[in-house]
Design an enzyme around this catalytic site. Sequence first.
Site, short mmCIF file in Angstrom:
data_model
loop_
_atom_site.label_atom_id
_atom_site.label_comp_id
_atom_site.label_asym_id
_atom_site.label_seq_id
_atom_site.Cartn_x
_atom_site.Cartn_y
_atom_site.Cartn_z
N ASP A 97 0.79 -1.21 0.00
CA ASP A 97 0.00 0.00 0.00
C ASP A 97 0.82 1.27 0.00
O ASP A 97 1.81 1.38 0.72
CB ASP A 97 -0.87 -0.02 1.27
CG ASP A 97 -2.15 0.71 1.04
OD1 ASP A 97 -2.10 1.93 0.88
OD2 ASP A 97 -3.19 0.03 1.03
N LYS B 261 7.78 -4.92 -3.03
CA LYS B 261 6.52 -4.21 -3.23
C LYS B 261 5.60 -5.15 -4.01
O LYS B 261 5.98 -5.68 -5.04
CB LYS B 261 6.80 -2.94 -4.04
CG LYS B 261 5.94 -1.83 -3.59
CD LYS B 261 6.34 -0.49 -4.10
CE LYS B 261 5.19 0.39 -3.70
NZ LYS B 261 5.44 1.76 -3.64
C1 LIG Z 1 -7.70 -0.56 1.98
S1 LIG Z 1 -8.27 0.44 3.28
C2 LIG Z 1 -7.17 -0.03 4.54
C3 LIG Z 1 -7.61 0.38 5.91
C4 LIG Z 1 -6.60 0.03 6.98
N1 LIG Z 1 -6.52 -1.39 7.18
C5 LIG Z 1 -6.84 0.74 8.33
O1 LIG Z 1 -7.05 0.07 9.34
O2 LIG Z 1 -6.81 1.98 8.34
C6 LIG Z 1 -7.72 2.01 2.77
C7 LIG Z 1 -8.63 3.12 3.27
O3 LIG Z 1 -8.36 3.35 4.64
C8 LIG Z 1 -8.43 4.72 4.92
N2 LIG Z 1 -7.09 5.16 5.32
C9 LIG Z 1 -5.99 4.42 5.45
N3 LIG Z 1 -4.97 5.16 5.94
C10 LIG Z 1 -5.45 6.41 6.11
C11 LIG Z 1 -4.92 7.61 6.62
N4 LIG Z 1 -3.65 7.70 7.04
N5 LIG Z 1 -5.72 8.70 6.69
C12 LIG Z 1 -7.01 8.63 6.30
N6 LIG Z 1 -7.58 7.51 5.81
C13 LIG Z 1 -6.82 6.41 5.72
C14 LIG Z 1 -8.92 5.42 3.67
O4 LIG Z 1 -10.33 5.46 3.73
C15 LIG Z 1 -8.46 4.46 2.59
O5 LIG Z 1 -9.26 4.56 1.45
#
Ligand SMILES: C[S@@+](CC[C@H](N)C(=O)[O-])C[C@H]1O[C@@H](n2cnc3c(N)ncnc32)[C@H](O)[C@@H]1O
Length: 257
Positions: free
Chosen positions: A34, A53
Amino acid sequence: MKLFIVGAGPGAADLITVRGLRLIKEADTILYADSLVNEEVFREAKPEAEILKTAGMHLEEMIEEMIERLQAGKKVVRLHTGDPAVYGAIMEQITLLKERGVDIEIVPGVSSVFAAAASAGAELTIPDLTQTVILTRAEGRTPVPEREKLAELAKHHCTIAFFLSATLTKKVMKELIEAGWAPETPVAVVYKATWPDEKIVRTTVQHLDEDLRKNGIRKQAMILAGWALDPNIHQKDFRSKLYDKEFTHGYRRGVKS
Ligand SMILES: C[S@@+](CC[C@H](N)C(=O)[O-])C[C@H]1O[C@@H](n2cnc3c(N)ncnc32)[C@H](O)[C@@H]1O
């Protein structure tokens, strides 16, 4: 053979857990996909550690890369953004790895939902207002089961945290309002929570789409919606029972005032 699935946290390199960092230091191979994993954490890895990656690999390819190294006796860590348990797509990896006789250990991480709440200075569960948080996503290309449609979830009028929904805000607004949410219900959107370029947009259900557009936010955002996000919540007198002087619990006897 054992594979470690580690939550890297939301972004800031020092928000990984102590256990997660120890595993990174010990790893021979680290796989991550990611763009939201902070590469700074790899500074802690052994100089000879291999960092792969996986964005360009499909599931089976990735599993083969892991198995090859595990069979060679290497310590392999798979890093996931936030906490692996939410939208981490870990179960499909675990299923294939288990079929190949690999044990799994999961190390939790700070999810972006909690990092965003911290950045917004919010408590998501306010006594007498809401005691429930729903973690969900708006329906886009990935379907959401019928019984979990936003129209249904919104009936609870609790706090709702939307992952993966920054491009679907028109739909979110429409469905919340159709479910009876007041247009002025507060929303806090945190873009890249805990990264140096973090941005917080405070808006309302009716202005959500417009305000995200104005701020150029179309990805990597956590949308927190509900009255718990009211920027003026401090002026209201919501108190928990826990610290109420009249409330008796296991550690303290209440006093009548
Ligand atoms: C594939 S999901 C993974 C979520 C992750 N497992 C978590 O617990 O945050 C990716 C989404 O998580 C959110 N996200 C992840 N990191 C973020 C961050 N640093 N700030 C805001 N949203 C975040 C966003 O909505 C993004 O589209």
